[in-house]
Design a protein around this motif. Sequence first.
Motif, PDB file in Angstrom:
ATOM      1  N   GLU A  27      92.623 -91.893  31.865  1.00 18.08           N
ATOM      2  CA  GLU A  27      91.712 -92.348  32.917  1.00 18.08           C
ATOM      3  C   GLU A  27      92.004 -93.787  33.315  1.00 18.08           C
ATOM      4  O   GLU A  27      91.840 -94.152  34.473  1.00 18.08           O
ATOM      5  CB  GLU A  27      90.256 -92.205  32.467  1.00 18.08           C
ATOM      6  N   LYS A  28      92.456 -94.589  32.377  1.00 18.57           N
ATOM      7  CA  LYS A  28      92.770 -95.990  32.681  1.00 18.57           C
ATOM      8  C   LYS A  28      94.168 -96.168  33.266  1.00 18.57           C
ATOM      9  O   LYS A  28      94.385 -96.983  34.149  1.00 18.57           O
ATOM     10  CB  LYS A  28      92.616 -96.844  31.423  1.00 18.57           C
ATOM     11  N   LEU A  29      95.129 -95.379  32.761  1.00 18.74           N
ATOM     12  CA  LEU A  29      96.528 -95.589  33.145  1.00 18.74           C
ATOM     13  C   LEU A  29      97.100 -94.511  34.056  1.00 18.74           C
ATOM     14  O   LEU A  29      98.199 -94.662  34.577  1.00 18.74           O
ATOM     15  CB  LEU A  29      97.400 -95.681  31.881  1.00 18.74           C
ATOM     16  N   GLY A  30      96.379 -93.413  34.221  1.00 18.77           N
ATOM     17  CA  GLY A  30      96.895 -92.302  35.017  1.00 18.77           C
ATOM     18  C   GLY A  30      97.822 -91.436  34.180  1.00 18.77           C
ATOM     19  O   GLY A  30      98.070 -91.695  33.005  1.00 18.77           O
ATOM     20  N   GLY A  31      98.325 -90.381  34.790  1.00 17.29           N
ATOM     21  CA  GLY A  31      99.257 -89.496  34.106  1.00 17.29           C
ATOM     22  C   GLY A  31      98.703 -88.099  33.932  1.00 17.29           C
ATOM     23  O   GLY A  31      97.592 -87.785  34.355  1.00 17.29           O
ATOM     24  N   SER A  32      99.498 -87.263  33.305  1.00 14.58           N
ATOM     25  CA  SER A  32      99.093 -85.880  33.069  1.00 14.58           C
ATOM     26  C   SER A  32      98.932 -85.631  31.573  1.00 14.58           C
ATOM     27  O   SER A  32      99.496 -86.340  30.752  1.00 14.58           O
ATOM     28  CB  SER A  32     100.127 -84.914  33.653  1.00 14.58           C
ATOM     29  N   ILE A  33      98.171 -84.599  31.262  1.00 18.35           N
ATOM     30  CA  ILE A  33      97.851 -84.250  29.881  1.00 18.35           C
ATOM     31  C   ILE A  33      98.335 -82.831  29.600  1.00 18.35           C
ATOM     32  O   ILE A  33      98.161 -81.939  30.431  1.00 18.35           O
ATOM     33  CB  ILE A  33      96.322 -84.288  29.652  1.00 18.35           C
ATOM     34  N   THR A  34      98.910 -82.637  28.420  1.00 16.55           N
ATOM     35  CA  THR A  34      99.208 -81.289  27.942  1.00 16.55           C
ATOM     36  C   THR A  34      98.541 -81.112  26.589  1.00 16.55           C
ATOM     37  O   THR A  34      98.776 -81.900  25.675  1.00 16.55           O
ATOM     38  CB  THR A  34     100.727 -81.055  27.792  1.00 16.55           C
ATOM     39  N   LEU A  35      97.692 -80.087  26.485  1.00 14.85           N
ATOM     40  CA  LEU A  35      97.103 -79.709  25.209  1.00 14.85           C
ATOM     41  C   LEU A  35      97.989 -78.617  24.632  1.00 14.85           C
ATOM     42  O   LEU A  35      98.210 -77.594  25.264  1.00 14.85           O
ATOM     43  CB  LEU A  35      95.687 -79.169  25.395  1.00 14.85           C
ATOM     44  N   LEU A  36      98.507 -78.849  23.438  1.00 18.90           N
ATOM     45  CA  LEU A  36      99.396 -77.894  22.786  1.00 18.90           C
ATOM     46  C   LEU A  36      98.751 -77.387  21.507  1.00 18.90           C
ATOM     47  O   LEU A  36      98.447 -78.167  20.610  1.00 18.90           O
ATOM     48  CB  LEU A  36     100.743 -78.553  22.467  1.00 18.90           C
ATOM     49  N   TYR A  37      98.554 -76.082  21.446  1.00 15.80           N
ATOM     50  CA  TYR A  37      97.993 -75.447  20.251  1.00 15.80           C
ATOM     51  C   TYR A  37      99.114 -74.660  19.587  1.00 15.80           C
ATOM     52  O   TYR A  37      99.712 -73.785  20.213  1.00 15.80           O
ATOM     53  CB  TYR A  37      96.844 -74.523  20.646  1.00 15.80           C
ATOM     54  N   VAL A  38      99.414 -74.994  18.345  1.00 12.58           N
ATOM     55  CA  VAL A  38     100.472 -74.303  17.607  1.00 12.58           C
ATOM     56  C   VAL A  38      99.832 -73.478  16.503  1.00 12.58           C
ATOM     57  O   VAL A  38      99.150 -74.018  15.632  1.00 12.58           O
ATOM     58  CB  VAL A  38     101.499 -75.286  17.006  1.00 12.58           C
TER      59      VAL A  38
END
Length: 142
Positions: A27-38
């Motif tokens: 939220e502060k720096l921007g970008g994308s998120i990936t949640l990885l469940y193994v």
Amino acid sequence: MFSNILIPVDGSKESLAAVKYARMIVEKLGGSITLLYVIPTGPFIDLDCSGMTGFTFSEVGKEPGLVKGLDVFEGFNGDVTVLLEYGHPGMKIVEFSKKQNCSLIVMGRCDMSAVSKVLIGSVSNYVLDHAVCPVLIICNNK
């Protein structure tokens, strides 16, 4: 700076703390998120981490570890991707981070018994030792 953040999730309170922290970063720096469940397979299953779930499920959308992580991003205006893998958690996290050119891995750390550390090893230690991008370990102290 951190345009592609990977968050390994497992449903534990430590994992959820990492998800919350990563949301603040993006939220502060921007970008994308990936949640990885193994889902651990073979000799890599570690049941010493209370709160780990997901060894029997029929649908990714119903997996509690992923659902908890996604709930943190309710109202979030950025990109969130959810992925599911099978295998050794540490190896899969590192492999995915390299393949997707992740700029940061944010993950929780589970307290393990000394025996579990020797026999199984810590996923967070494995990732710290093998990742090619920065790794931020979030400790969820009670």
